[in-house]
Design a protein around this motif. Structure first.
Motif, PDB file in Angstrom:
ATOM      1  N   ILE A   1       0.835  -1.203   0.000  1.00 43.08           N
ATOM      2  CA  ILE A   1       0.000   0.000   0.000  1.00 43.08           C
ATOM      3  C   ILE A   1       0.866   1.248   0.000  1.00 43.08           C
ATOM      4  N   SER A   2       1.895   1.264   0.833  1.00 42.79           N
ATOM      5  CA  SER A   2       2.779   2.428   0.916  1.00 42.79           C
ATOM      6  C   SER A   2       3.559   2.632  -0.377  1.00 42.79           C
ATOM      7  N   ARG A   3       4.065   1.524  -0.937  1.00 42.36           N
ATOM      8  CA  ARG A   3       4.879   1.618  -2.146  1.00 42.36           C
ATOM      9  C   ARG A   3       4.046   2.104  -3.337  1.00 42.36           C
ATOM     10  N   ALA A   4       2.805   1.615  -3.420  1.00 40.37           N
ATOM     11  CA  ALA A   4       1.938   2.029  -4.528  1.00 40.37           C
ATOM     12  C   ALA A   4       1.620   3.517  -4.442  1.00 40.37           C
ATOM     13  N   ALA A   5       1.341   3.997  -3.234  1.00 36.85           N
ATOM     14  CA  ALA A   5       1.015   5.414  -3.062  1.00 36.85           C
ATOM     15  C   ALA A   5       2.214   6.305  -3.386  1.00 36.85           C
ATOM     16  N   GLN A   6       3.416   5.856  -3.044  1.00 39.11           N
ATOM     17  CA  GLN A   6       4.626   6.626  -3.336  1.00 39.11           C
ATOM     18  C   GLN A   6       4.956   6.622  -4.826  1.00 39.11           C
ATOM     19  N   SER A   7       4.707   5.492  -5.489  1.00 39.95           N
ATOM     20  CA  SER A   7       5.081   5.354  -6.899  1.00 39.95           C
ATOM     21  C   SER A   7       4.113   6.060  -7.836  1.00 39.95           C
ATOM     22  N   VAL A   8       2.826   6.025  -7.508  1.00 42.48           N
ATOM     23  CA  VAL A   8       1.802   6.612  -8.388  1.00 42.48           C
ATOM     24  C   VAL A   8       0.950   7.568  -7.556  1.00 42.48           C
TER      25      VAL A   8
ATOM     26  N   GLN B   1      -6.479  13.427 -13.631  1.00 48.59           N
ATOM     27  CA  GLN B   1      -6.147  14.848 -13.721  1.00 48.59           C
ATOM     28  C   GLN B   1      -7.382  15.743 -13.640  1.00 48.59           C
ATOM     29  N   HIS B   2      -8.569  15.175 -13.833  1.00 52.98           N
ATOM     30  CA  HIS B   2      -9.811  15.951 -13.741  1.00 52.98           C
ATOM     31  C   HIS B   2     -10.433  15.864 -12.350  1.00 52.98           C
ATOM     32  N   GLY B   3      -9.734  15.215 -11.437  1.00 51.98           N
ATOM     33  CA  GLY B   3     -10.237  15.093 -10.076  1.00 51.98           C
ATOM     34  C   GLY B   3     -11.261  13.997  -9.882  1.00 51.98           C
ATOM     35  N   GLU B   4     -11.420  13.121 -10.888  1.00 56.22           N
ATOM     36  CA  GLU B   4     -12.375  12.021 -10.793  1.00 56.22           C
ATOM     37  C   GLU B   4     -11.662  10.732 -10.383  1.00 56.22           C
ATOM     38  N   THR B   5     -12.369   9.905  -9.630  1.00 58.84           N
ATOM     39  CA  THR B   5     -11.802   8.639  -9.157  1.00 58.84           C
ATOM     40  C   THR B   5     -12.231   7.505 -10.085  1.00 58.84           C
ATOM     41  N   LYS B   6     -11.260   6.688 -10.476  1.00 56.56           N
ATOM     42  CA  LYS B   6     -11.517   5.580 -11.385  1.00 56.56           C
ATOM     43  C   LYS B   6     -10.972   4.298 -10.778  1.00 56.56           C
ATOM     44  N   GLN B   7     -11.759   3.225 -10.885  1.00 57.59           N
ATOM     45  CA  GLN B   7     -11.285   1.942 -10.385  1.00 57.59           C
ATOM     46  C   GLN B   7     -10.309   1.316 -11.379  1.00 57.59           C
ATOM     47  N   VAL B   8      -9.210   0.794 -10.856  1.00 58.14           N
ATOM     48  CA  VAL B   8      -8.157   0.200 -11.688  1.00 58.14           C
ATOM     49  C   VAL B   8      -7.652  -1.080 -11.030  1.00 58.14           C
ATOM     50  N   ALA B   9      -6.932  -1.866 -11.818  1.00 57.70           N
ATOM     51  CA  ALA B   9      -6.219  -3.028 -11.278  1.00 57.70           C
ATOM     52  C   ALA B   9      -4.769  -2.624 -11.047  1.00 57.70           C
ATOM     53  N   VAL B  10      -4.249  -2.960  -9.888  1.00 58.28           N
ATOM     54  CA  VAL B  10      -2.897  -2.538  -9.516  1.00 58.28           C
ATOM     55  C   VAL B  10      -2.062  -3.764  -9.166  1.00 58.28           C
ATOM     56  N   LYS B  11      -1.000  -3.965  -9.891  1.00 57.38           N
ATOM     57  CA  LYS B  11      -0.057  -5.054  -9.600  1.00 57.38           C
ATOM     58  C   LYS B  11       1.141  -4.453  -8.875  1.00 57.38           C
ATOM     59  N   VAL B  12       1.470  -5.006  -7.713  1.00 56.70           N
ATOM     60  CA  VAL B  12       2.589  -4.508  -6.906  1.00 56.70           C
ATOM     61  C   VAL B  12       3.572  -5.652  -6.697  1.00 56.70           C
ATOM     62  N   ARG B  13       4.817  -5.397  -7.090  1.00 54.54           N
ATOM     63  CA  ARG B  13       5.852  -6.429  -6.949  1.00 54.54           C
ATOM     64  C   ARG B  13       6.075  -6.767  -5.483  1.00 54.54           C
ATOM     65  N   ARG B  14       6.245  -8.047  -5.208  1.00 51.66           N
ATOM     66  CA  ARG B  14       6.488  -8.478  -3.826  1.00 51.66           C
ATOM     67  C   ARG B  14       7.778  -7.863  -3.294  1.00 51.66           C
ATOM     68  N   GLU B  15       7.722  -7.496  -2.041  1.00 55.81           N
ATOM     69  CA  GLU B  15       8.865  -6.825  -1.406  1.00 55.81           C
ATOM     70  C   GLU B  15      10.067  -7.769  -1.330  1.00 55.81           C
ATOM     71  N   HIS B  16      11.237  -7.233  -1.573  1.00 55.19           N
ATOM     72  CA  HIS B  16      12.526  -7.941  -1.443  1.00 55.19           C
ATOM     73  C   HIS B  16      12.711  -9.060  -2.470  1.00 55.19           C
ATOM     74  N   ILE B  17      11.880  -9.137  -3.499  1.00 54.34           N
ATOM     75  CA  ILE B  17      12.007 -10.271  -4.418  1.00 54.34           C
ATOM     76  C   ILE B  17      13.235 -10.153  -5.311  1.00 54.34           C
ATOM     77  N   VAL B  18      13.680  -8.922  -5.606  1.00 57.15           N
ATOM     78  CA  VAL B  18      14.826  -8.775  -6.523  1.00 57.15           C
ATOM     79  C   VAL B  18      16.102  -9.354  -5.920  1.00 57.15           C
ATOM     80  N   PRO B  19      16.506  -8.943  -4.682  1.00 60.35           N
ATOM     81  CA  PRO B  19      17.707  -9.590  -4.112  1.00 60.35           C
ATOM     82  C   PRO B  19      17.520 -11.080  -3.873  1.00 60.35           C
ATOM     83  N   LEU B  20      16.284 -11.485  -3.519  1.00 60.78           N
ATOM     84  CA  LEU B  20      16.014 -12.910  -3.314  1.00 60.78           C
ATOM     85  C   LEU B  20      16.191 -13.675  -4.623  1.00 60.78           C
ATOM     86  N   LEU B  21      15.737 -13.092  -5.738  1.00 60.99           N
ATOM     87  CA  LEU B  21      15.895 -13.735  -7.045  1.00 60.99           C
ATOM     88  C   LEU B  21      17.361 -13.953  -7.366  1.00 60.99           C
ATOM     89  N   HIS B  22      18.193 -12.921  -7.180  1.00 58.51           N
ATOM     90  CA  HIS B  22      19.618 -13.051  -7.477  1.00 58.51           C
ATOM     91  C   HIS B  22      20.276 -14.112  -6.585  1.00 58.51           C
TER      92      HIS B  22
END
Length: 482
Positions: A114-121, A146-167
Motif C-alpha cells: 500500500i505504501s509503495r503504490a502510493a509513493q510510486s503513483v 487529472q480531472h479530479g475524478e476517481t476511477k477503479q483500476v487493477a494494480v499489480k505490486v511487486r512483492r517486497e525484497h524479491i529482486v535480491p532474493l531472485l539473485h
C-alpha cells in the motif's frame, strides 16, 4: 627543544600514525563486510533452504516436495510451475502436485504494498486484494485522475525484497546445477547451468513491471483490429507498480464450469484458437503464461458476443527466426501427412540451436518424433499411429499434454536438450489445452492455423489442408461413435 616547537594541543607523530592505522583498519573491515555481505547472505539463505528441504530429502513424497517449494519462496514456486510440465524427467505424481501451484500461490494484504503504490503513483489508493502470483500481488485500486475524478483500476505490486532474493536463489541454483553435473558427468548433456540461466531470464522479465507494461502495449497493437481480443490499457507503470484498466468478465477456468450453450462454447473455442494461431504464426509474439486464470471471458453487445481479455503479460515469448521456420515447416509437413519431414523439422530446430552435440542416433529420433507428432496433429490410420502406440485404445486416449511429455521423453532418451523457446511455447499451450478441449471437444485446433499458414493463392495447399482436417474429423467422429 623539538617538543617545544610542536603547536599546543597537536597529537604526537606516534599518535597520528596509530589513528591513521586505526582508520585504515576500520575502512578495510567495512570494505570486507561490504564485499563479503552477498556471500554471507547467500550462505544464510542456503542454510535456511537446507532446513526447509530436509523433510523432502528424507521422505521424497510429492506432498513434502511441494511444501518445501512453497516454503522456499516465490522463485522456487515459479520453478515448480515450470518443472510441472517435465514428465519426461520427473514422476507424474510430483508434476501433478507442482501443477497445483499455478492456481494456489500464497498471498496476503501487505501494508508495504500500500505504501509503495502510493509513493510510486500519486493519487493511487489500494483496496481489496484480488489475488497474487509468484512475483506480485494484484489489488483493486482507486486512482484520482487529472480531472479530479476517481476511477477503479487493477494494480499489480511487486512483492517486497524479491529482486535480491531472485539473485540469491539463482546463484544457489547455479551452484546446485554445477555440483550435480560434477558429481554425475552423465548429466552434462542436460546443460543444467544454461537451463538455470534461461529460467532466470524469464524471471527477470517478470520482476520489472515496466517490461509487462510494454508487453501489454505490444499485444494491444497486434490485436487492434480484433475487437474480440482485448488487452487492458496501461494507465501507469514503474519498476515495481503497474496500473491497468480492470479486466471484464470471468476467468476462462470459471467460464468452462458455467452452463453455456454448445454454440457459445464453440464460439469461444474458435476465438481462442484463432488468437493463439495469430500469436504463433503471424505476430511471432506469444503470451507465455496462458493458464485459464489469465484469460477473462465477457459477453458484450445486444447479441452477447464473447470477448477474451488477456492479463498477466509479464512472461511473453518473442519467437526466434529458427522457431518461426520450425513452426511453419512442421505444420506444413503435418498437413501434407509427411511424418519424416515433420521429424526432420524438429531435429533441425535443435541442430541450429546447438543442442544435439551429445545426441545418439538422429535418424531414429527423426522417425520417432515425426510419427508421434503426426499422430498428435490428426486422427490417423493404423499405419501411422502404430509406430508409437501399441493399441488403438492407447492412441485414442492420449491427450495433447501427453504428446508433449512423449516428445520431451524422446529428446531426453536421445540426449538432445529441449529448445528453451520451444519448451516455453509448448508449456504455454499445454496450460490452456484442458479448457480448449472442454469448450470444443472433438474440434481439431489446427483448423484455426490454415488462414495463417497458407497464402490466399495457394489453392493446392488449402485443399490439402481441408482434406487432412476432413479425414481427421471423420475418424474422430467414428471413434466417438464407437
Amino acid at each position: 627543544m623539538g617538543g617545544a616547537d610542536r603547536p599546543l594541543g597537536s597529537p604526537a607523530p606516534a599518535q597520528r600514525r596509530r589513528r591513521t592505522l586505526g582508520l585504515v583498519l576500520l575502512a578495510a573491515l567495512l570494505a570486507g563486510v561490504v564485499l563479503a555481505w552477498p556471500v554471507l547472505r547467500t550462505l544464510q539463505r542456503a542454510c535456511y533452504l537446507l532446513v526447509i528441504w530436509a523433510p523432502a530429502l528424507l521422505w521424497r513424497s510429492p506432498g513434502t516436495v511441494v511444501f518445501s517449494l512453497q516454503s522456499s519462496g516465490p522463485v522456487f514456486i515459479k520453478l515448480a510451475q515450470w518443472l510441472s510440465t517435465r514428465r519426461d524427467i520427473l514422476p507424474g505424481e510430483l508434476c501433478d502436485a507442482m501443477g497445483m501451484l499455478h492456481e494456489h500461490v500464497p498471498c496476503s494484504l501487505s501494508q508495504a504494498d500500500i505504501s509503495r503504490a502510493a509513493q510510486s503513483v500519486p493519487g493511487l489508493e489500494l483496496g481489496q486484494l484480488l489475488g497474487g502470483g509468484c512475483v506480485a500481488q494484484v489489488y483493486l485500486g482507486d486512482l484520482l485522475d487529472q480531472h479530479g475524478e476517481t476511477k477503479q483500476v487493477a494494480v499489480k505490486v511487486r512483492r517486497e525484497h524479491i529482486v535480491p532474493l531472485l539473485h540469491t536463489d539463482l546463484t544457489l541454483l547455479r551452484w546446485t546445477a554445477r555440483c550435480l553435473t560434477a558429481l554425475r558427468p552423465s548429466l552434462q548433456w542436460m546443460a543444467m547451468e544454461r537451463a538455470v540461466d534461461n529460467f532466470g531470464w524469464y524471471m527477470t522479465q517478470q520482476v520489472d513491471l515496466r517490461i509487462e507494461a510494454e508487453h501489454a502495449r505490444h499485444f494491444a497493437r497486434n490485436f487492434r483490429r480484433r475487437p474480440a481480443v482485448r488487452v487492458p490499457r496501461v494507465v501507469n507503470s514503474t519498476e515495481s507498480v503497474l496500473v491497468m484498466e480492470l479486466a471484464q468478465g470471468v476467468s476462462l477456468s470459471e467460464f468452462v464450469k458455467q452452463n453455456h450453450s454448445h454454440e457459445l462454447r464453440l464460439e469461444v473455442h474458435a476465438l481462442l484458437t484463432d488468437m493463439m494461431a495469430k500469436m504463433g504464426l503471424q505476430d511471432n509474439f506469444l503470451h507465455g503464461d496462458l493458464h485459464p486464470g489469465n484469460l477473462f471471458i465477457s459477453l458484450e453487445g445486444k447479441h452477447s458476443r464473447p470477448v477474451v481479455t488477456l492479463i498477466d503479460l509479464g512472461i511473453s515469448i518473442e519467437m526466434s527466426k529458427n522457431l518461426q521456420d520450425f513452426a511453419k515447416s512442421a505444420m506444413l509437413a503435418a498437413f501434407r501427412m509427411r511424418p519424416l519431414d515433420l521429424g526432420d523439422a524438429m531435429v533441425k530446430l535443435h541442430q541450429r540451436e546447438g543442442l544435439v552435440e551429445h545426441c545418439k542416433n538422429l535418424d531414429e529420433l527423426t522417425f520417432k518424433v515425426g510419427y508421434l507428432l503426426l499422430a498428435g496433429c490428426f486422427m490417423v490410420d493404423e499405419s501411422i499411429w502404430s509406430k508409437t502406440f501399441p493399441t488403438y485404445q492407447d492412441y485414442n486416449g492420449t491427450r495433447v499434454s501427453e504428446y508433449f511429455t512423449l516428445l520431451m521423453r524422446y529428446l531426453s532418451e536421445h540426449r538432445v536438450r529441449v529448445s528453451p523457446d520451444l519448451w516455453s511455447v509448448m508449456t504455454a499451450f499445454a496450460l490452456i489445452e484442458g479448457s480448449i478441449a472442454e469448450l470444443g471437444f472433438g474440434v481439431n485446433v489446427l483448423g484455426a492455423c490454415t488462414p495463417y499458414l497458407f497464402n490466399p493463392w495457394d489453392i493446392p495447399g488449402r485443399i490439402q489442408g481441408a482434406l487432412s482436417l476432413k479425414s481427421s474429423g471423420e475418424k474422430s467422429q467414428a471413434a466417438r461413435a464407437g
